[in-house]
Design a protein around this motif. Structure first.
Motif, PDB file in Angstrom:
ATOM      1  N   GLY A  95       0.760  -1.175   0.078  1.00  0.00           N
ATOM      2  CA  GLY A  95       0.117  -0.167  -0.107  1.00  0.00           C
ATOM      3  C   GLY A  95       0.796   1.085   0.250  1.00  0.00           C
ATOM      4  N   ILE A  96       1.970   1.269  -0.022  1.00  0.00           N
ATOM      5  CA  ILE A  96       3.037   2.637  -0.374  1.00  0.00           C
ATOM      6  C   ILE A  96       2.865   3.258  -1.397  1.00  0.00           C
ATOM      7  CG2 ILE A  96       5.537   3.125   0.150  1.00  0.00           C
ATOM      8  CD1 ILE A  96       5.800   1.293   1.887  1.00  0.00           C
ATOM      9  N   VAL A  97       2.847   2.629  -2.651  1.00  0.00           N
ATOM     10  CA  VAL A  97       3.070   2.652  -3.577  1.00  0.00           C
ATOM     11  C   VAL A  97       1.524   2.699  -4.367  1.00  0.00           C
ATOM     12  CG1 VAL A  97       5.102   3.914  -4.044  1.00  0.00           C
ATOM     13  CG2 VAL A  97       4.925   1.514  -4.838  1.00  0.00           C
ATOM     14  N   ASP A  98       0.733   3.667  -5.240  1.00  0.00           N
ATOM     15  CA  ASP A  98       0.339   2.624  -6.694  1.00  0.00           C
ATOM     16  C   ASP A  98       1.283   2.083  -7.616  1.00  0.00           C
ATOM     17  OD1 ASP A  98       0.809   4.667  -8.004  1.00  0.00           O
ATOM     18  OD2 ASP A  98      -0.606   5.576  -7.837  1.00  0.00           O
ATOM     19  N   ASP A  99       0.434   1.763  -8.547  1.00  0.00           N
ATOM     20  CA  ASP A  99       0.595   0.958  -9.735  1.00  0.00           C
ATOM     21  C   ASP A  99       1.231   1.826 -10.268  1.00  0.00           C
ATOM     22  OD1 ASP A  99      -0.381  -1.454  -8.606  1.00  0.00           O
ATOM     23  OD2 ASP A  99      -2.029  -1.202 -10.633  1.00  0.00           O
ATOM     24  N   GLU A 100       1.349   2.857 -10.398  1.00  0.00           N
ATOM     25  CA  GLU A 100       2.672   3.997 -11.687  1.00  0.00           C
ATOM     26  C   GLU A 100       3.384   4.029 -10.445  1.00  0.00           C
ATOM     27  OE1 GLU A 100      -1.403   4.464 -11.637  1.00  0.00           O
ATOM     28  OE2 GLU A 100      -1.267   3.614 -13.174  1.00  0.00           O
ATOM     29  N   GLY A 101       3.504   3.529  -9.440  1.00  0.00           N
ATOM     30  CA  GLY A 101       4.563   4.850  -8.618  1.00  0.00           C
ATOM     31  C   GLY A 101       4.771   5.622  -7.344  1.00  0.00           C
ATOM     32  N   MET A 102       3.240   6.318  -7.617  1.00  0.00           N
ATOM     33  CA  MET A 102       3.238   6.898  -6.258  1.00  0.00           C
ATOM     34  C   MET A 102       2.585   7.307  -5.516  1.00  0.00           C
ATOM     35  SD  MET A 102       3.247   9.940  -9.051  1.00  0.00           S
ATOM     36  CE  MET A 102       2.832  11.258  -8.306  1.00  0.00           C
ATOM     37  N   LEU A 103       3.983   7.989  -4.339  1.00  0.00           N
ATOM     38  CA  LEU A 103       2.873   7.300  -3.097  1.00  0.00           C
ATOM     39  C   LEU A 103       1.850   7.340  -2.579  1.00  0.00           C
ATOM     40  CD1 LEU A 103       6.391   9.496  -1.115  1.00  0.00           C
ATOM     41  CD2 LEU A 103       5.731   7.588  -1.888  1.00  0.00           C
ATOM     42  N   ASN A 104       1.236   6.676  -1.735  1.00  0.00           N
ATOM     43  CA  ASN A 104      -0.004   6.717  -1.789  1.00  0.00           C
ATOM     44  C   ASN A 104      -0.151   7.205  -0.200  1.00  0.00           C
ATOM     45  OD1 ASN A 104      -2.255   6.313   0.253  1.00  0.00           O
ATOM     46  ND2 ASN A 104      -2.083   3.732  -0.244  1.00  0.00           N
ATOM     47  N   GLN A 105      -0.027   8.892  -0.063  1.00  0.00           N
ATOM     48  CA  GLN A 105      -0.444   9.591   1.445  1.00  0.00           C
ATOM     49  C   GLN A 105      -1.465   9.387   2.364  1.00  0.00           C
ATOM     50  OE1 GLN A 105       1.689  12.175   1.430  1.00  0.00           O
ATOM     51  NE2 GLN A 105       2.697  11.917  -1.335  1.00  0.00           N
ATOM     52  N   GLU A 106      -1.916   8.049   2.337  1.00  0.00           N
ATOM     53  CA  GLU A 106      -3.098   7.958   3.207  1.00  0.00           C
ATOM     54  C   GLU A 106      -2.591   6.884   3.870  1.00  0.00           C
ATOM     55  OE1 GLU A 106      -6.785   6.816   2.835  1.00  0.00           O
ATOM     56  OE2 GLU A 106      -7.645   8.185   1.724  1.00  0.00           O
ATOM     57  N   TYR A 107      -1.276   6.084   3.522  1.00  0.00           N
ATOM     58  CA  TYR A 107      -0.619   4.815   4.126  1.00  0.00           C
ATOM     59  C   TYR A 107       0.275   5.927   4.821  1.00  0.00           C
ATOM     60  CZ  TYR A 107       3.582   1.503   4.272  1.00  0.00           C
ATOM     61  OH  TYR A 107       3.747   0.331   5.078  1.00  0.00           O
ATOM     62  N   PHE A 108       0.621   6.857   5.080  1.00  0.00           N
ATOM     63  CA  PHE A 108       1.550   7.081   5.872  1.00  0.00           C
ATOM     64  C   PHE A 108       0.747   8.138   7.170  1.00  0.00           C
ATOM     65  CE2 PHE A 108       3.791   6.972   2.076  1.00  0.00           C
ATOM     66  CZ  PHE A 108       5.330   6.237   2.258  1.00  0.00           C
ATOM     67  N   GLN A 109      -0.326   7.914   7.014  1.00  0.00           N
ATOM     68  CA  GLN A 109      -1.403   9.063   7.755  1.00  0.00           C
ATOM     69  C   GLN A 109      -1.333   8.104   8.981  1.00  0.00           C
ATOM     70  OE1 GLN A 109      -2.361  11.858   7.696  1.00  0.00           O
ATOM     71  NE2 GLN A 109      -1.010  11.957   5.992  1.00  0.00           N
ATOM     72  N   PRO A 110      -1.888   8.457  10.110  1.00  0.00           N
ATOM     73  CA  PRO A 110      -1.635   7.598  11.557  1.00  0.00           C
ATOM     74  C   PRO A 110      -3.389   6.809  11.672  1.00  0.00           C
ATOM     75  CG  PRO A 110      -1.940   9.766  12.356  1.00  0.00           C
ATOM     76  CD  PRO A 110      -2.046  10.297  10.716  1.00  0.00           C
ATOM     77  N   PRO A 111      -3.215   5.183  11.643  1.00  0.00           N
ATOM     78  CA  PRO A 111      -4.093   4.358  11.679  1.00  0.00           C
ATOM     79  C   PRO A 111      -5.330   5.365  12.423  1.00  0.00           C
ATOM     80  CG  PRO A 111      -2.834   3.586  12.527  1.00  0.00           C
ATOM     81  CD  PRO A 111      -2.387   4.891  12.171  1.00  0.00           C
ATOM     82  N   LYS A 112      -7.395   4.868  11.919  1.00  0.00           N
ATOM     83  CA  LYS A 112      -8.623   5.412  12.084  1.00  0.00           C
ATOM     84  C   LYS A 112      -8.712   5.126  13.822  1.00  0.00           C
ATOM     85  CE  LYS A 112      -9.629   6.993   7.821  1.00  0.00           C
ATOM     86  NZ  LYS A 112      -8.467   7.843   7.295  1.00  0.00           N
ATOM     87  N   ASP A 113      -7.829   4.086  13.947  1.00  0.00           N
ATOM     88  CA  ASP A 113      -7.871   3.778  15.592  1.00  0.00           C
ATOM     89  C   ASP A 113      -7.064   4.351  16.078  1.00  0.00           C
ATOM     90  OD1 ASP A 113      -6.326   2.148  14.769  1.00  0.00           O
ATOM     91  OD2 ASP A 113      -7.141   0.162  15.590  1.00  0.00           O
ATOM     92  N   ALA A 114      -5.732   4.978  16.155  1.00  0.00           N
ATOM     93  CA  ALA A 114      -4.835   5.482  17.239  1.00  0.00           C
ATOM     94  C   ALA A 114      -5.384   7.044  18.032  1.00  0.00           C
ATOM     95  CB  ALA A 114      -3.656   6.114  15.545  1.00  0.00           C
ATOM     96  N   LEU A 115      -4.791   6.551  19.106  1.00  0.00           N
ATOM     97  CA  LEU A 115      -5.184   7.193  19.412  1.00  0.00           C
ATOM     98  C   LEU A 115      -5.090   8.501  19.902  1.00  0.00           C
ATOM     99  CD1 LEU A 115      -4.904   5.120  23.140  1.00  0.00           C
ATOM    100  CD2 LEU A 115      -7.174   5.416  22.580  1.00  0.00           C
ATOM    101  N   PRO A 116      -5.110   9.280  19.939  1.00  0.00           N
ATOM    102  CA  PRO A 116      -4.843  10.954  20.153  1.00  0.00           C
ATOM    103  C   PRO A 116      -3.598  11.361  21.016  1.00  0.00           C
ATOM    104  CG  PRO A 116      -6.891  11.455  21.162  1.00  0.00           C
ATOM    105  CD  PRO A 116      -6.680   9.802  20.419  1.00  0.00           C
TER     106      PRO A 116
END
Length: 179
Positions: free
Chosen positions: A47-68
């Motif tokens: 999930g780090i990059v898409d099929d064209e080699g572009m970065l998947n910015q959502e991959y680098f976001q904290p998980p939705k269930d992460a504690l603030p």
């Protein structure tokens, strides 16, 4: 980056100000991402990059269930506990102080707070030193006096100079009146 000339076909890399140079560089980066970021043996990397080699910015976001992150404030009670820890464990034993008195603060956080409370950037000469709040205040005043005399009182802490004058002043002060 002379090897980024596969798209020009001219056998020569375009100049750095050329749009073609930046296009070739971007293509090379995408190729490298695909080659090295997606590893078959590590499915999580797909999930780090898409099929064209572009970065998947959502991959680098904290998980939705992460504690603030918890909001921490340094106040009089925290300072009192730090001083208690310096008296009980000594300077340099910040992990013990953290574990036993200030669990919301890391050892490094407490080292930085100690620099401010004792008024000296370099704590090496204080390794294992123990003192109550009055002794810590005396050391702060001593460090401030030396810093003001030598023009090395910066941001609330005594910093060393390149000529060794501050270290000699500290040593002389310690001989006359040990901490």
């Amino acid at each position: 980056m002379g090897h980024i000339n596969t798209l020009s076909g001219a056998g020569k890399t375009p100049g750095i100000s050329s749009p073609e140079f930046w296009h070739q560089k971007q293509e090379w980066v995408k190729t490298m991402r695909l080659r090295f970021s997606r590893r078959p043996e590590f499915p999580d990397t797909h999930g780090i990059v898409d099929d064209e080699g572009m970065l998947n910015q959502e991959y680098f976001q904290p998980p939705k269930d992460a504690l603030p992150p918890t909001e921490r404030k340094w106040g009089d009670e925290e300072k009192r506990r730090l001083l208690e820890g310096i008296e009980k464990y000594g300077i340099g034993h910040f992990r013990e102080i953290s574990d036993n008195l200030l669990p919301d603060w890391s050892g490094n956080d407490l080292r930085m707070k100690t620099i401010r409370v004792i008024g000296r950037q370099n704590l090496q000469l204080y390794k294992d030193w123990k003192g109550d709040s009055e002794a810590v205040q005396r050391e702060y005043e001593r460090n401030k006096d030396i810093g003001l005399q030598h023009g090395t009182w910066k941001g609330g802490a005594l910093v060393y100079d390149d000529d060794g004058l501050v270290l000699r002043a500290i040593e002389a002060s310690n001989r006359a009146n040990p901490p």
